[in-house]
Motif scaffolding. Structure first.
Motif: not given
Length: 366
Positions: A106, A174, A149, A314-317, A120, A170
């Motif tokens: 990412e 999203h 991370d 965001k937070n898609t991987w 978030g 992604s």
């Protein structure tokens, strides 16, 4: 490259190691493979041997104009941000990765401290350090250093090329989350470029029962159909054709349009999206073609059509990787051209991508 790095103008690295090379954007239509010195490996970092990098439209914009949106390249910058590779070394505090792991990266490093990050929505972090967004260096290099991370281990049945395509995928994922696409949501997609095509794949994976896509190019529409679009509608650039085209879109959908993704972002495409979307529906602006638009908001407002935007993801991987692992999404057909990592091949690859035509996703294999 998120952690820094600089050109050494071809000087050898210490310790007799093979010097790290990267594709540097020097000026308009001027890319040079030059040495790229990496920073020290931090305790929470990993060093990655980059193996696959895709070319994005933003990369081409930077090459052709040294600008993309509000961002301007003012000094030499390493290009590229759609990438995957193999872990070469891990920092002392890294527990979830080991040397030899294949990972998708990412590309954005948020501050983790601001109001948006803590809420978030780290994709909206004002201090985001994003690969190949000036002045941050990108990832078209033999090796880079990146926070562990932000490196996601790939399953055995997912290739490094597919891992690199988690980045454009992604955007589609999203967008589907922002528009709340479900198995009860009909979806219209405007624009059959790479982002429009990953939006087709994403909407289908989210369960959309019917997907209609529009574009001006027959070849792109055929690709969209092969990737799972139910119907295609060919359109023009002429504003006077809009009403007829909206009628064709509604006929092709066979029911109300619940969600429209405008993956272009022009006056006409957004006007089409607002007119075609049914009462109570959503229009999600994905493309950023025009910075200013004049569109018929009042009539859309009277039908309670919501307009939402997206910025990156965001937070898609993890979800993208699961879609690829399970076979729910197949991104491999998007890769139309492959190149190695020599000076000539880098130049040829970017020219291929810039020409468009039958080129959808141009991929480097390092």
């Amino acid at each position: 490259m998120g952690r820094g790095g600089k050109s050494a103008n071809g000087e050898a690295r210490e310790g007799g190691e093979q010097e790290n090379k990267a594709a540097w954007l020097i000026g308009v239509n001027n890319l040079k493979i030059q040495t790229f010195n990496l920073p020290r490996l931090g305790p929470n970092d990993v060093r990655i041997k980059i193996k696959a990098v895709g070319i994005c439209g933003s990369d081409v914009h930077y090459l052709k104009t040294m600008k993309c949106g509000d961002y301007e390249v003012k000094e030499p910058m390493v290009i590229g941000h759609e990438c995957a590779g193999i872990v070469d070394a891990v920092g002392s505090e890294v527990k979830h990765l080991v040397s030899g792991d294949r990972v998708a990266l990412e590309p954005g490093i948020s501050c983790a401290k601001c109001h948006q990050c803590k809420g978030g929505r780290y994709n909206l972090c004002p201090d985001m350090k994003f690969f190949a967004t000036p002045p941050v260096h990108g990832s078209l290099a033999n090796q880079i250093v990146h926070p562990a991370d932000l490196c996601f281990k790939l399953p055995e049945n997912v290739s490094l090329e597919e891992g690199a395509l988690c980045e454009p995928l992604s955007v589609g994922v999203h967008a589907c989350r922002r528009a709340n696409v479900t198995p009860e949501t009909t979806v219209l997609i405007i624009g059959a470029g790479p982002i429009g095509l990953v939006s087709v794949l994403s909407a289908r994976a989210f369960g959309a029962p019917r997907i209609v896509i529009v574009d001006m190019d027959d070849q792109r529409l055929a690709m969209a159909k092969s990737l799972g679009a139910d119907e295609t509608v060919k359109v023009s650039t002429k504003a006077e054709d809009l009403d007829d085209e909206v009628a064709k879109i509604k006929k092709a959908m066979k029911s109300e349009v619940d969600v429209t993704f405008d993956c272009v972002g022009f006056n006409k495409t957004m006007s089409t999206a607002l007119a075609a979307t049914g009462p109570g529906g959503k229009v999600c602006l994905v493309g950023m073609g025009h910075s200013m638009m004049t569109v018929p908001l009042t009539s859309a407002s009277a039908r309670e059509v919501d307009v939402v935007g997206i910025f990156r993801y965001k937070n898609t991987w993890p979800l993208c990787i699961e879609f690829l692992r399970s076979g729910k999404i197949d991104v491999k057909p998007l890769i139309t051209h492959r190149f190695g990592f020599s000076q000539k091949e880098v130049e040829d690859a970017f020219e291929t991508s810039a020409r468009g035509g039958n080129a959808i996703k141009v991929m480097f294999n390092l």
